[in-house]
Design an enzyme around this catalytic site. Structure first.
Site, PDB file in Angstrom:
ATOM      1  N   ASP A 159       0.844  -1.192   0.000  1.00 53.54           N
ATOM      2  CA  ASP A 159       0.000   0.000   0.000  1.00 53.54           C
ATOM      3  C   ASP A 159       0.879   1.241   0.000  1.00 53.54           C
ATOM      4  OD1 ASP A 159      -2.844   1.057   0.435  1.00 53.54           O
ATOM      5  OD2 ASP A 159      -1.693   2.129   1.958  1.00 53.54           O
ATOM      6  N   TYR A 198       2.656   9.887   0.505  1.00 51.75           N
ATOM      7  CA  TYR A 198       3.732   9.299   1.311  1.00 51.75           C
ATOM      8  C   TYR A 198       5.013   9.509   0.513  1.00 51.75           C
ATOM      9  CZ  TYR A 198      -0.324   6.487   2.898  1.00 51.75           C
ATOM     10  OH  TYR A 198      -1.564   6.070   3.310  1.00 51.75           O
ATOM     11  N   LYS A 209      -2.438   6.152  -4.372  1.00 52.10           N
ATOM     12  CA  LYS A 209      -3.644   6.953  -4.141  1.00 52.10           C
ATOM     13  C   LYS A 209      -3.499   8.352  -4.732  1.00 52.10           C
ATOM     14  CE  LYS A 209      -3.986   4.510   0.270  1.00 52.10           C
ATOM     15  NZ  LYS A 209      -2.670   4.471   0.906  1.00 52.10           N
ATOM     16  N   HIS A 246      -7.774   9.231  -2.406  1.00 53.05           N
ATOM     17  CA  HIS A 246      -7.258   9.095  -1.037  1.00 53.05           C
ATOM     18  C   HIS A 246      -8.262   9.608   0.009  1.00 53.05           C
ATOM     19  CE1 HIS A 246      -3.193   9.000   1.294  1.00 53.05           C
ATOM     20  NE2 HIS A 246      -4.184   8.696   2.091  1.00 53.05           N
TER      21      HIS A 246
HETATM   22  P1  NAP Z   1      -0.826   0.206  11.713  1.00 52.17           P
HETATM   23  O1  NAP Z   1      -0.558  -0.825  10.679  1.00 52.17           O
HETATM   24  O2  NAP Z   1      -2.144   0.243  12.374  1.00 52.17           O
HETATM   25  O3  NAP Z   1       0.248   0.121  12.895  1.00 52.17           O
HETATM   26  C1  NAP Z   1       1.593   0.235  12.650  1.00 52.17           C
HETATM   27  C2  NAP Z   1       2.341   0.196  13.966  1.00 52.17           C
HETATM   28  O4  NAP Z   1       2.239  -1.124  14.511  1.00 52.17           O
HETATM   29  C3  NAP Z   1       3.794   0.514  13.771  1.00 52.17           C
HETATM   30  O5  NAP Z   1       4.187   1.391  14.806  1.00 52.17           O
HETATM   31  C4  NAP Z   1       4.480  -0.844  13.923  1.00 52.17           C
HETATM   32  O6  NAP Z   1       5.695  -0.765  14.586  1.00 52.17           O
HETATM   33  C5  NAP Z   1       3.521  -1.582  14.801  1.00 52.17           C
HETATM   34  N1  NAP Z   1       3.538  -3.043  14.538  1.00 52.17           N
HETATM   35  C6  NAP Z   1       3.464  -3.655  13.343  1.00 52.17           C
HETATM   36  N2  NAP Z   1       3.468  -4.987  13.507  1.00 52.17           N
HETATM   37  C7  NAP Z   1       3.556  -5.215  14.844  1.00 52.17           C
HETATM   38  C8  NAP Z   1       3.630  -6.368  15.649  1.00 52.17           C
HETATM   39  N3  NAP Z   1       3.579  -7.583  15.113  1.00 52.17           N
HETATM   40  N4  NAP Z   1       3.723  -6.223  16.997  1.00 52.17           N
HETATM   41  C9  NAP Z   1       3.765  -4.999  17.553  1.00 52.17           C
HETATM   42  N5  NAP Z   1       3.701  -3.850  16.852  1.00 52.17           N
HETATM   43  C10 NAP Z   1       3.603  -3.965  15.510  1.00 52.17           C
HETATM   44  O7  NAP Z   1      -0.413   1.640  11.123  1.00 52.17           O
HETATM   45  P2  NAP Z   1      -0.924   2.663  10.065  1.00 52.17           P
HETATM   46  O8  NAP Z   1       0.298   3.157   9.421  1.00 52.17           O
HETATM   47  O9  NAP Z   1      -1.853   3.620  10.686  1.00 52.17           O
HETATM   48  O10 NAP Z   1      -1.775   1.891   9.004  1.00 52.17           O
HETATM   49  C11 NAP Z   1      -1.179   1.024   8.075  1.00 52.17           C
HETATM   50  C12 NAP Z   1      -1.142   1.609   6.688  1.00 52.17           C
HETATM   51  O11 NAP Z   1      -2.419   2.049   6.292  1.00 52.17           O
HETATM   52  C13 NAP Z   1      -0.246   2.833   6.474  1.00 52.17           C
HETATM   53  O12 NAP Z   1       1.101   2.503   6.441  1.00 52.17           O
HETATM   54  C14 NAP Z   1      -0.804   3.339   5.160  1.00 52.17           C
HETATM   55  O13 NAP Z   1      -0.299   2.586   4.082  1.00 52.17           O
HETATM   56  C15 NAP Z   1      -2.281   3.071   5.338  1.00 52.17           C
HETATM   57  N6  NAP Z   1      -3.017   4.260   5.789  1.00 52.17           N
HETATM   58  C16 NAP Z   1      -3.927   4.788   4.953  1.00 52.17           C
HETATM   59  C17 NAP Z   1      -4.624   5.917   5.312  1.00 52.17           C
HETATM   60  C18 NAP Z   1      -5.644   6.483   4.368  1.00 52.17           C
HETATM   61  O14 NAP Z   1      -6.108   7.612   4.581  1.00 52.17           O
HETATM   62  N7  NAP Z   1      -6.033   5.761   3.349  1.00 52.17           N
HETATM   63  C19 NAP Z   1      -4.392   6.530   6.553  1.00 52.17           C
HETATM   64  C20 NAP Z   1      -3.474   5.958   7.408  1.00 52.17           C
HETATM   65  C21 NAP Z   1      -2.783   4.821   7.013  1.00 52.17           C
HETATM   66  P3  NAP Z   1       7.131  -0.553  13.856  1.00 52.17           P
HETATM   67  O15 NAP Z   1       7.072   0.777  13.222  1.00 52.17           O
HETATM   68  O16 NAP Z   1       8.086  -0.643  14.991  1.00 52.17           O
HETATM   69  O17 NAP Z   1       7.316  -1.664  12.897  1.00 52.17           O
END
Ligand code: NAP
Length: 338
Positions: free
Chosen positions: A65, A70, A99, A132
């Site tokens: 993704d 980004y 996006k 997005h």
């Molecule tokens: P998330 O996936 O909910 O959480 C990521 C966090 O979890 C990071 O700090 C990571 O740590 C930690 N983590 C990952 N695997 C783990 C595990 N097995 N045990 C413990 N901690 C773990 O984060 P998010 O970035 O909000 O969402 C994911 C993706 O969604 C984004 O990267 C982006 O691509 C997308 N997104 C889209 C939108 C939109 O508007 N469409 C908005 C936000 C995000 P580390 O960093 O230490 O690995």
């Protein structure tokens, strides 16, 4: 449906060997250049994105993704091309999303927005191209166009016209599928009811986790054969600019942790498995190889229905990303119930 077959493909590559037409799922590695509070943005070098993407592909992830906003499309494209050159994967094995940023909503700018992403990625096409956010910002070279006082200059664009331009991108072969992100039910229905609709959105990528399980939006999406893709499925990276630092830590939730202990799994695996069993495609961001391996194992076990009910009970309609910065915009999606 294009996204369904791609997800089937991704699953096959992950050696799941099962396909549920109405319950397609996949985990993805999504890499965003914002660190957790422990790793602030400036401390996550782009080389880490490059390396992490390569590790993710080696680990077995096939769904990546990304987004124009980004600042890491170049590194993601580089990692994919490098793994193709090494013979690890073929381009058609990867399911890559990007996006359309809010400054490109005007229909005449949509293909330009996608071409910019493709140029960053150095690829001929993406597998999925999403609007997005439904809130439009006045075009400029900045991601957030601002006036002299630092106020974001929003504008209102007819999203049906934006969608028609998205359809043209698919027809031009620049993307295999098109979808939306952060749309509420009303906005999805507006696209679905658009006169002359050629392609409906294959997915709606929204924040979704046990504290915001999106049950009503998920039921609506399923009824229209739209895949719900969950971001923030692990409780987000908690970037300071977007997330209230007092927000509860999902992965420290006592109920989630007790369930993880009971199943000899991690809280992250339970949070991801929860989505898998609801027919939601879960994004799981990580830079760490051990976490990536752990996360992909969420495809290997089952939660009994009573545990799914317990997780449903954690819902509190809590958003890590309320996007209040755009709350005054007429297309702000989060004022509706869902
Ligand atoms: P998330 O996936 O909910 O959480 C990521 C966090 O979890 C990071 O700090 C990571 O740590 C930690 N983590 C990952 N695997 C783990 C595990 N097995 N045990 C413990 N901690 C773990 O984060 P998010 O970035 O909000 O969402 C994911 C993706 O969604 C984004 O990267 C982006 O691509 C997308 N997104 C889209 C939108 C939109 O508007 N469409 C908005 C936000 C995000 P580390 O960093 O230490 O690995």
């Amino acid at each position: 449906m294009m996204v369904t077959s791609c997800l089937f493909w991704a699953m096959a590559l992950l050696k799941i060997g099962r396909y549920y037409e109405s319950n397609c799922f996949c985990l993805c590695i999504s890499l965003l250049l914002t660190g957790s509070s422990a790793k602030p943005m400036e401390k996550v070098p782009l080389s880490k994105t490059l390396e992490s993407t390569k590790i993710a592909i080696d680990t077995g992830f096939r769904h990546i993704d990304s987004a124009y906003v980004y600042p890491n499309e170049k590194e993601i494209g580089q990692a994919i091309r490098s793994k193709i050159a090494d013979g690890v994967v073929r381009r058609e094995d990867i399911f890559l999303t990007t996006k359309l940023w809010c400054t490109f909503h005007r229909p005449e700018l949509v293909d330009i927005g996608l071409e910019r992403s493709l140029k960053n990625l150095q690829l001929d096409y993406v597998d999925l191209f999403l609007i997005h956010y439904p809130m439009s910002i006045k075009p400029s070279e900045a991601m957030l166009t601002k006036d002299g006082n630092g106020k974001i200059l929003f504008e209102t664009v007819d999203l049906c016209a934006t969608w028609e331009a998205m359809e043209k991108c698919k027809d031009a072969g620049l993307t295999k599928s098109i979808g939306v992100s952060n749309f509420n039910r009303r906005q999805l229905e507006m696209i679905l009811k658009k006169p002359g609709l050629k392609y409906k959105p294959v997915c709606n990528q929204v924040e979704c986790h046990p504290y915001l399980n999106q049950k009503k939006l998920l039921d609506f999406c399923k009824s229209r054969d739209i895949v719900l893709v969950a971001y923030g499925a692990l409780g987000s990276q908690r970037p300071k600019a977007w997330v209230d630092q007092k927000a509860p830590f999902l992965l420290k939730d006592p109920v989630l942790c007790a369930m993880a202990k009971k199943h000899n799994r991690s809280p992250a695996q339970i949070a991801l498995r929860y989505q898998v069993q609801r027919g939601v495609v879960a994004l799981a961001q990580s830079y760490e190889e051990n976490e990536m391996k752990e996360n992909i194992q969420a495809l290997e076990f089952q939660l009994p229905s009573e545990d799914m009910e317990v997780l449903n009970g954690l819902n509190r309609n809590f958003r890590y990303f309320p996007a209040n910065i755009a709350a005054e915009h007429p297309n702000f999606p989060f004022s509706d119930e869902y």
